[in-house]
Enzyme design. Structure first.
Site, short mmCIF file in Angstrom:
data_model
loop_
_atom_site.label_atom_id
_atom_site.label_comp_id
_atom_site.label_asym_id
_atom_site.label_seq_id
_atom_site.Cartn_x
_atom_site.Cartn_y
_atom_site.Cartn_z
CG HIS A 191 -5.88 -2.52 8.89
ND1 HIS A 191 -6.08 -1.38 9.65
CD2 HIS A 191 -4.54 -2.62 8.74
CE1 HIS A 191 -4.91 -0.83 9.93
NE2 HIS A 191 -3.96 -1.57 9.40
CD GLU A 195 -8.48 0.93 8.02
OE1 GLU A 195 -8.54 0.01 8.86
OE2 GLU A 195 -7.78 1.94 8.17
CG ASP A 220 -0.30 -0.54 2.47
OD1 ASP A 220 0.94 -0.57 2.54
OD2 ASP A 220 -1.02 -0.93 3.40
CG ASP A 262 -8.88 -1.68 11.97
OD1 ASP A 262 -7.92 -2.36 11.54
OD2 ASP A 262 -9.26 -0.63 11.43
#
Ligand code: F6R
Length: 278
Positions: free
Chosen positions: A138, A143, A67, A136
């Site tokens: 990811h 996400e 990313d 979380d």
């Protein structure tokens, strides 16, 4: 999922280094998917040291990073490209043309993402994808609620991820709110996956990934559907697992399997010799 629990972050690093070194030394394994963040830093240091000792060679390796933040040029000190250059690429013999990155300043987002997917395919697909995991759950910047079939695309980061990143930027308005990321579907096409997680802050996400339901609310849980995933974690990241005894038992026995098979073969051979004796 093969879950390997170690007592410390250092032990996770050494194990991960051995795992990656082994794959890099196989000719058909030289397309790597790489993460940034604090988790892989020790592994990258170990790879640099391994390169200096002559144990790993990057000359034929191609890399695709997961990313990149939208809006940051490649030389921005917080861009992921800069991170990789500083922590790995500038210390090893990788060819610049073998390093692949999503642009933080693309002319056209859709074209950029499609070209990235194409470039991965043209090189025969990702052979080993290394991952970290967000608090979380990811992977990449997928996400919660990201489609588990998603491809490379732009994503709005959650408030929590933006908050986690704030410390790296001088001014609030500089903190990126969007990123380009490989999709969960892109990651799932890798031949093999190694996910690393250390520290107590990751314990909930690790438990959800390994023992929770497969759900877009924890995109790492999609890895339950991948046939070749190894999760390497330390005791702190394993703290919320219900079945950690079982994973430790599996690891111990996996390690002993080759020795056991060898002993069986030797017993078998000895029996054969005794049977043949007059
Ligand atoms: C970064 C990436 C992210 C990180 C995750 C964990 O390229 O893909 O999914 O792996 O946010 O970050 P750290 O390791 O900093 O806790």
């Amino acid at each position: 999922m093969n879950v390997v629990i170690h007592a410390s972050e250092e032990a996770v690093t050494q194990c991960a280094y051995g795992f990656v070194r082994d794959r890099m030394n196989r000719r058909h394994y030289r397309v790597l998917g790489l993460p940034t963040g604090s988790t892989p830093l020790r592994l990258y240091r170990a790879l640099v040291e391994g390169y200096r000792r002559g144990e790993v060679d990057f000359a034929e390796v191609q890399t695709f990073n997961l990313d990149e933040y939208l809006g940051l040029p490649p030389d921005h000190p917080q861009s992921y490209r800069h991170f990789m250059q500083t922590n790995l690429f500038s210390h090893v013999n990788i060819r610049p043309s073998h390093v692949h990155f999503l642009s933080g300043l693309p002319h056209d987002i859709e074209d950029e993402c499609e070209a990235y997917e194409r470039a991965i395919k043209e090189r025969g697909g990702l052979k080993l994808q290394i991952l970290g995991i967000g608090r979380d759950g990811h992977i990449g910047f997928n996400e919660p609620t990201s489609s588990l079939a998603s491809r490379t695309r732009e994503k709005t980061l959650t408030r929590q991820t933006i908050e986690d990143n704030r410390r790296f930027f001088e001014k609030d308005e500089e903190v990126p709110r969007w990123a380009l990321t490989m999709g969960v579907g892109t990651i799932m096409e890798a031949r093999e996956i190694l996910l690393l997680a250390t520290g107590r802050a990751k314990a909930d996400a690790v438990a959800a990934m390994i023992e929770g339901p497969v759900t877009a609310m924890c995109t790492a849980s999609a890895l339950q559907m991948h046939p070749r995933v190894t999760v390497m974690i330390d005791d702190a990241a394993a703290a919320k697992l219900n079945h950690d005894d079982y994973y430790r038992w599996m690891s111990e026995n996996d390690c002993q399997m080759a020795g056991y098979l060898e002993a069986c073969k030797q017993r078998q051979a000895a029996r054969g010799q005794t049977a043949k004796a007059p």
